[in-house]
Design an enzyme around this catalytic site. Sequence first.
Site, PDB file in Angstrom:
ATOM      1  N   GLU A 238     115.167 124.995  -7.579  1.00  0.00           N
ATOM      2  CA  GLU A 238     114.645 123.420  -6.424  1.00  0.00           C
ATOM      3  C   GLU A 238     116.088 123.279  -5.961  1.00  0.00           C
ATOM      4  O   GLU A 238     115.962 122.274  -6.535  1.00  0.00           O
ATOM      5  CB  GLU A 238     113.294 122.379  -6.453  1.00  0.00           C
ATOM      6  CG  GLU A 238     112.588 122.355  -5.535  1.00  0.00           C
ATOM      7  CD  GLU A 238     111.523 121.557  -5.983  1.00  0.00           C
ATOM      8  OE1 GLU A 238     111.396 121.263  -7.150  1.00  0.00           O
ATOM      9  OE2 GLU A 238     110.487 120.867  -4.655  1.00  0.00           O
TER      10      GLU A 238
ATOM     11  N   ALA B  26     111.997 115.707 -14.177  1.00  0.00           N
ATOM     12  CA  ALA B  26     112.020 117.714 -15.261  1.00  0.00           C
ATOM     13  C   ALA B  26     112.096 118.564 -13.544  1.00  0.00           C
ATOM     14  O   ALA B  26     111.433 118.208 -12.831  1.00  0.00           O
ATOM     15  CB  ALA B  26     110.240 117.793 -15.739  1.00  0.00           C
ATOM     16  N   MET B  27     111.619 119.843 -14.048  1.00  0.00           N
ATOM     17  CA  MET B  27     111.106 120.803 -13.271  1.00  0.00           C
ATOM     18  C   MET B  27     110.885 121.907 -13.735  1.00  0.00           C
ATOM     19  O   MET B  27     110.401 122.412 -14.905  1.00  0.00           O
ATOM     20  CB  MET B  27     112.306 121.795 -12.183  1.00  0.00           C
ATOM     21  CG  MET B  27     112.246 122.626 -11.723  1.00  0.00           C
ATOM     22  SD  MET B  27     111.842 121.652 -10.037  1.00  0.00           S
ATOM     23  CE  MET B  27     111.245 123.709  -9.312  1.00  0.00           C
ATOM     24  N   GLU B  28     108.889 121.984 -12.703  1.00  0.00           N
ATOM     25  CA  GLU B  28     107.644 122.532 -12.593  1.00  0.00           C
ATOM     26  C   GLU B  28     107.905 124.603 -12.386  1.00  0.00           C
ATOM     27  O   GLU B  28     106.741 124.902 -12.609  1.00  0.00           O
ATOM     28  CB  GLU B  28     106.560 122.492 -11.777  1.00  0.00           C
ATOM     29  CG  GLU B  28     107.140 122.806 -10.227  1.00  0.00           C
ATOM     30  CD  GLU B  28     108.122 121.740  -9.460  1.00  0.00           C
ATOM     31  OE1 GLU B  28     108.353 120.271 -10.152  1.00  0.00           O
ATOM     32  OE2 GLU B  28     107.779 122.154  -8.196  1.00  0.00           O
ATOM     33  N   ASN B  29     109.119 125.138 -13.264  1.00  0.00           N
ATOM     34  CA  ASN B  29     109.422 126.744 -13.237  1.00  0.00           C
ATOM     35  C   ASN B  29     108.359 127.352 -13.551  1.00  0.00           C
ATOM     36  O   ASN B  29     107.816 126.555 -14.753  1.00  0.00           O
ATOM     37  CB  ASN B  29     110.630 126.523 -14.059  1.00  0.00           C
ATOM     38  CG  ASN B  29     112.098 125.682 -13.315  1.00  0.00           C
ATOM     39  OD1 ASN B  29     111.934 125.261 -12.672  1.00  0.00           O
ATOM     40  ND2 ASN B  29     112.610 125.251 -14.779  1.00  0.00           N
TER      41      ASN B  29
ATOM     42  N   HIS C 135     103.317 115.467 -15.266  1.00  0.00           N
ATOM     43  CA  HIS C 135     103.111 116.145 -13.543  1.00  0.00           C
ATOM     44  C   HIS C 135     103.617 117.213 -13.201  1.00  0.00           C
ATOM     45  O   HIS C 135     103.289 118.303 -12.514  1.00  0.00           O
ATOM     46  CB  HIS C 135     103.935 114.637 -13.446  1.00  0.00           C
ATOM     47  CG  HIS C 135     105.033 114.660 -12.052  1.00  0.00           C
ATOM     48  ND1 HIS C 135     104.669 114.555 -10.316  1.00  0.00           N
ATOM     49  CD2 HIS C 135     105.652 115.986 -10.855  1.00  0.00           C
ATOM     50  CE1 HIS C 135     104.999 115.124  -9.980  1.00  0.00           C
ATOM     51  NE2 HIS C 135     105.551 115.926  -9.541  1.00  0.00           N
ATOM     52  N   GLU C 136     104.682 118.071 -14.716  1.00  0.00           N
ATOM     53  CA  GLU C 136     105.219 119.267 -13.822  1.00  0.00           C
ATOM     54  C   GLU C 136     103.925 120.116 -14.604  1.00  0.00           C
ATOM     55  O   GLU C 136     103.903 121.288 -13.810  1.00  0.00           O
ATOM     56  CB  GLU C 136     106.880 119.218 -15.267  1.00  0.00           C
ATOM     57  CG  GLU C 136     107.573 118.379 -14.539  1.00  0.00           C
ATOM     58  CD  GLU C 136     108.002 118.358 -13.319  1.00  0.00           C
ATOM     59  OE1 GLU C 136     107.889 118.953 -12.403  1.00  0.00           O
ATOM     60  OE2 GLU C 136     108.304 117.012 -13.288  1.00  0.00           O
TER      61      GLU C 136
ATOM     62  N   HIS D  56     101.787 120.406 -11.462  1.00  0.00           N
ATOM     63  CA  HIS D  56     102.620 121.231 -10.769  1.00  0.00           C
ATOM     64  C   HIS D  56     102.299 122.761 -10.674  1.00  0.00           C
ATOM     65  O   HIS D  56     101.940 124.080  -9.730  1.00  0.00           O
ATOM     66  CB  HIS D  56     103.548 121.619 -10.514  1.00  0.00           C
ATOM     67  CG  HIS D  56     104.144 120.674  -9.963  1.00  0.00           C
ATOM     68  ND1 HIS D  56     103.641 120.355  -8.263  1.00  0.00           N
ATOM     69  CD2 HIS D  56     105.389 119.330  -9.997  1.00  0.00           C
ATOM     70  CE1 HIS D  56     104.872 119.025  -7.750  1.00  0.00           C
ATOM     71  NE2 HIS D  56     105.445 118.998  -8.722  1.00  0.00           N
TER      72      HIS D  56
ATOM     73  N   GLU E 114     104.355 117.401  -3.939  1.00  0.00           N
ATOM     74  CA  GLU E 114     104.270 116.362  -4.787  1.00  0.00           C
ATOM     75  C   GLU E 114     103.643 115.099  -4.650  1.00  0.00           C
ATOM     76  O   GLU E 114     103.626 114.801  -5.187  1.00  0.00           O
ATOM     77  CB  GLU E 114     106.477 116.065  -4.437  1.00  0.00           C
ATOM     78  CG  GLU E 114     107.070 116.608  -4.191  1.00  0.00           C
ATOM     79  CD  GLU E 114     107.882 117.350  -6.489  1.00  0.00           C
ATOM     80  OE1 GLU E 114     106.721 116.702  -6.592  1.00  0.00           O
ATOM     81  OE2 GLU E 114     107.987 118.655  -6.735  1.00  0.00           O
TER      82      GLU E 114
END
Length: 886
Positions: free
Chosen positions: A127, A268-271, A303-304, A307, A326
């Site tokens: 992202e 962080a990232m929600e992959n 949060h992640e 998502h 978001e």
Amino acid sequence: MRTEQPKMIYLKDYKAPDYLIDETHLTFELFEDHSLVHAQLVMRRNPALSPDLPALEFDGQELELISIALNDRQLTAADYQLTDVSLTLQPDSASFVIDTTVKIHPESNTALEGLYKSSGMFCTQCEAEGFRKITYYLDRPDVMSKFTTTLSAQQHDYPVLLSNGNPIASGSEEDGRHWATWEDPFMKPAYLFALVAGDLWCIEDTFTTMSQREVALRIYVEPENVDKCQHAMDSLKKSMRWDEQTYGREYDLDIFMIVAVNDFNMGAMENKGLNIFNSSAVLARAETATDAAHQRVEAIVAHEYFHNWSGNRVTCRDWFQLSLKEGFTVFRDSQFSADMNSATVKRIEDVAYLRTHQFAEDAGPLAHSVRPDAFIEISNFYTLTVYEKGSEVVRMIRTLLGADNFRKGSDLYFERHDGQAVTCDDFIKAMEDASGVDLTQFKRWYSQAGTPRLAVSESYDAANKRYSLCFRQSCPATPGQSEKLPFVIPVELGLLDAQGQPLALQLEGEQGGAVAHSRVFAIDQAEQTLTFINIAEQPLPSLLRGFSAPVKLSFPYSRDQLMFLMQHDGDGFNRWEAGQQLSVQVLQELIAQQQAGEAMVMDQRLVSALRTVLEDTQLDQAMVAEMLSLPGEAYLTEISEVADVEAIHQAREFARLQLAEALRDALWARYQANREVSRNSEYVAEAEHFARRSLQNIALSYLMLNATPEVLGACMDQFENSDNMTEQLTALAVLVNSPFADERAKVLASFAEHFKDNALVMDQWFSVQAACGLPGGLERVKALMEHPAFTLKNPNKVRALIGAFAGQNLINFHKADGSGYRFLADQVITLNALNPQIASRLLAPLTRWRKYAPARQAQMKSELERIVASGELSSDVFEVVSKSLA
Ligand code: ZN
């Protein structure tokens, strides 16, 4: 790095994709000096468009094309066109298969976007537009595909091979390499792709979903960190249960993984199924992470995870819709944190943050609406406005619709759009359809930038027992938007009588019957009056309860009225808010005295109001701590017409010292009582314990402003003999800011020696020193940049030292000789070449030049100009600098 002038992309130019990618089959061969990526894309013409076959343009950056085939036919250079950012070819049928092989260099990727290495492991960050640095693709969120991923690497160095979805096959090869294949059954856009290869350990658990499916949960970290994962695992399980109970959302794969990496541009990232986290957002245990860090881990894990529905199952059509996922997900995680801890304290923290930082963004040259309509570099739009104001917008919808209708609306949204890439309008439409409420005018919150002002005045008609509140709203011009139309502003309010009792709220013209004591009114005109009837005496209004809208409200309260509200308001948030407003008035008076060259004299009503709070042992201790915290220098800057850095600093320090002296006995009593409990109990990461330690620590920070030997001794004892980072770090911080040079040197050295192998704790050590307001700040920061634990290549280090200096150490950063600005610009210029996303974020303090007097404005702007002139700028830095100077 760009070779052409970056170009602006507009929402109004959105077009559906010409081609779709039904299946994406990836094979990664990971080596030490390069990696190979084979992609097989099963594609077809978008059936929603005409049957002709336009040219097919793939995104691709920094890729070395090794081979390309169309339907198994190898193409030659004559068959396609390559640029720095694209590959274009002409399909000859409506359905076809593309095979490409590209060579990339994760081992030298310092931008931390695409495939890169962090502490020896391979990981990805796609992202928003990082996938195009991995392979040629239609790298846009409305192109969703079913992914299968095979990775191969040396078994010894990379025993763990992960990607999205479920593992379906694996094996070893003779040359010491091994491979694994993962299949993700859910269609997803490329920005949710992830892979990880490394020497990792994990902790495991399981979660049984509401329909009784068992999900394997794994948190992968470097081996030495397995003892710091339990808090994240607990947070994950709480999040999964909470989302079932609160939003009816169940997890959908058989496995959910989190991987912690040390080098990461954001939190962080929600992959899908494989969240990748900054290690600072995963690792937490008492000895190494503060209470704040524990709460941050809980919030980011949530949060992640959230998502998975608000972002992954239902994703964004284009990046202008970023707040769709978001803003909504920040709102969801804030509700979660409120439920897990103290709701009022969470609201206070969020509002203080929003008003300090998002309001500043909204008042500066980079102001943009929650749904922007143009950008050069989308990475620059992961902003406080999109995230935090976006969350406030969702909160307002819930306030206007009520909790039940809001839940119906979210159910409808998820059901209607599952598997789709949609817009903010689709979200609003679901809310409207489920509730019957027309949100047409409300939608201006998505399109108009700037913080609305709401000026309120009152009039009381004793003879007729009528009380009126007149609301006038306006919104300052922002770049590209000179005129604003009225917003729909939900104002929750109550009226208090002279005893502090709430009055029944009945509007003129309303039928009697059950009348509420706190109500929400939608203020939707430029000027509007609410008239309440049967009001037997002049009341005191409590306005914008819970901060029901992200606006700047003004009402001519006297200081005595604010003190009254501090004690009697039925809304906990507004009790705190009254204290803040009282503090602001008192501080602004001190600032004015300082500017006039007069001796500062502090209004003693603030002392007595805070004494009352401090002596009230019935109050939630976290609330006491929040009430004792004076508005910060950054907030005082934000609310100033022209910020006087020195006067703000001196006035606030003066007030703190006055309070410390006047309240010494009460502070000492509460400090000792709480320290005693801390000393005699195990660390627990729960709200009541956070509360106790926060009051203990703010008391200590006041007491250390004029420390007696007894207080200094207590502080040293807290530093040396506490079992948790919360107590230890506060002791360190107050000593660092104290005049006790010997003690300061001693604790800094012993802390660094003890924690030298823990990067995250060393980040705290850097930050505490970077934020120290004593003279000589820049020299200290420059010296710390030479410390062996510091490196510009690690974003956490950059944030901890340079970010903390420019963002939190205002008196040193804004030093009148301009040295702070020059230093920051130098760092931005260096980082521009290494990591453009971090460089452009680091710039934020320089973009706030409008707040300062002409001399500082000129210095700040000349540093921005120096950045422009420094050479080849990334699109990230180019956009921020050029808009700041426009
Ligand atoms: Zn997010």
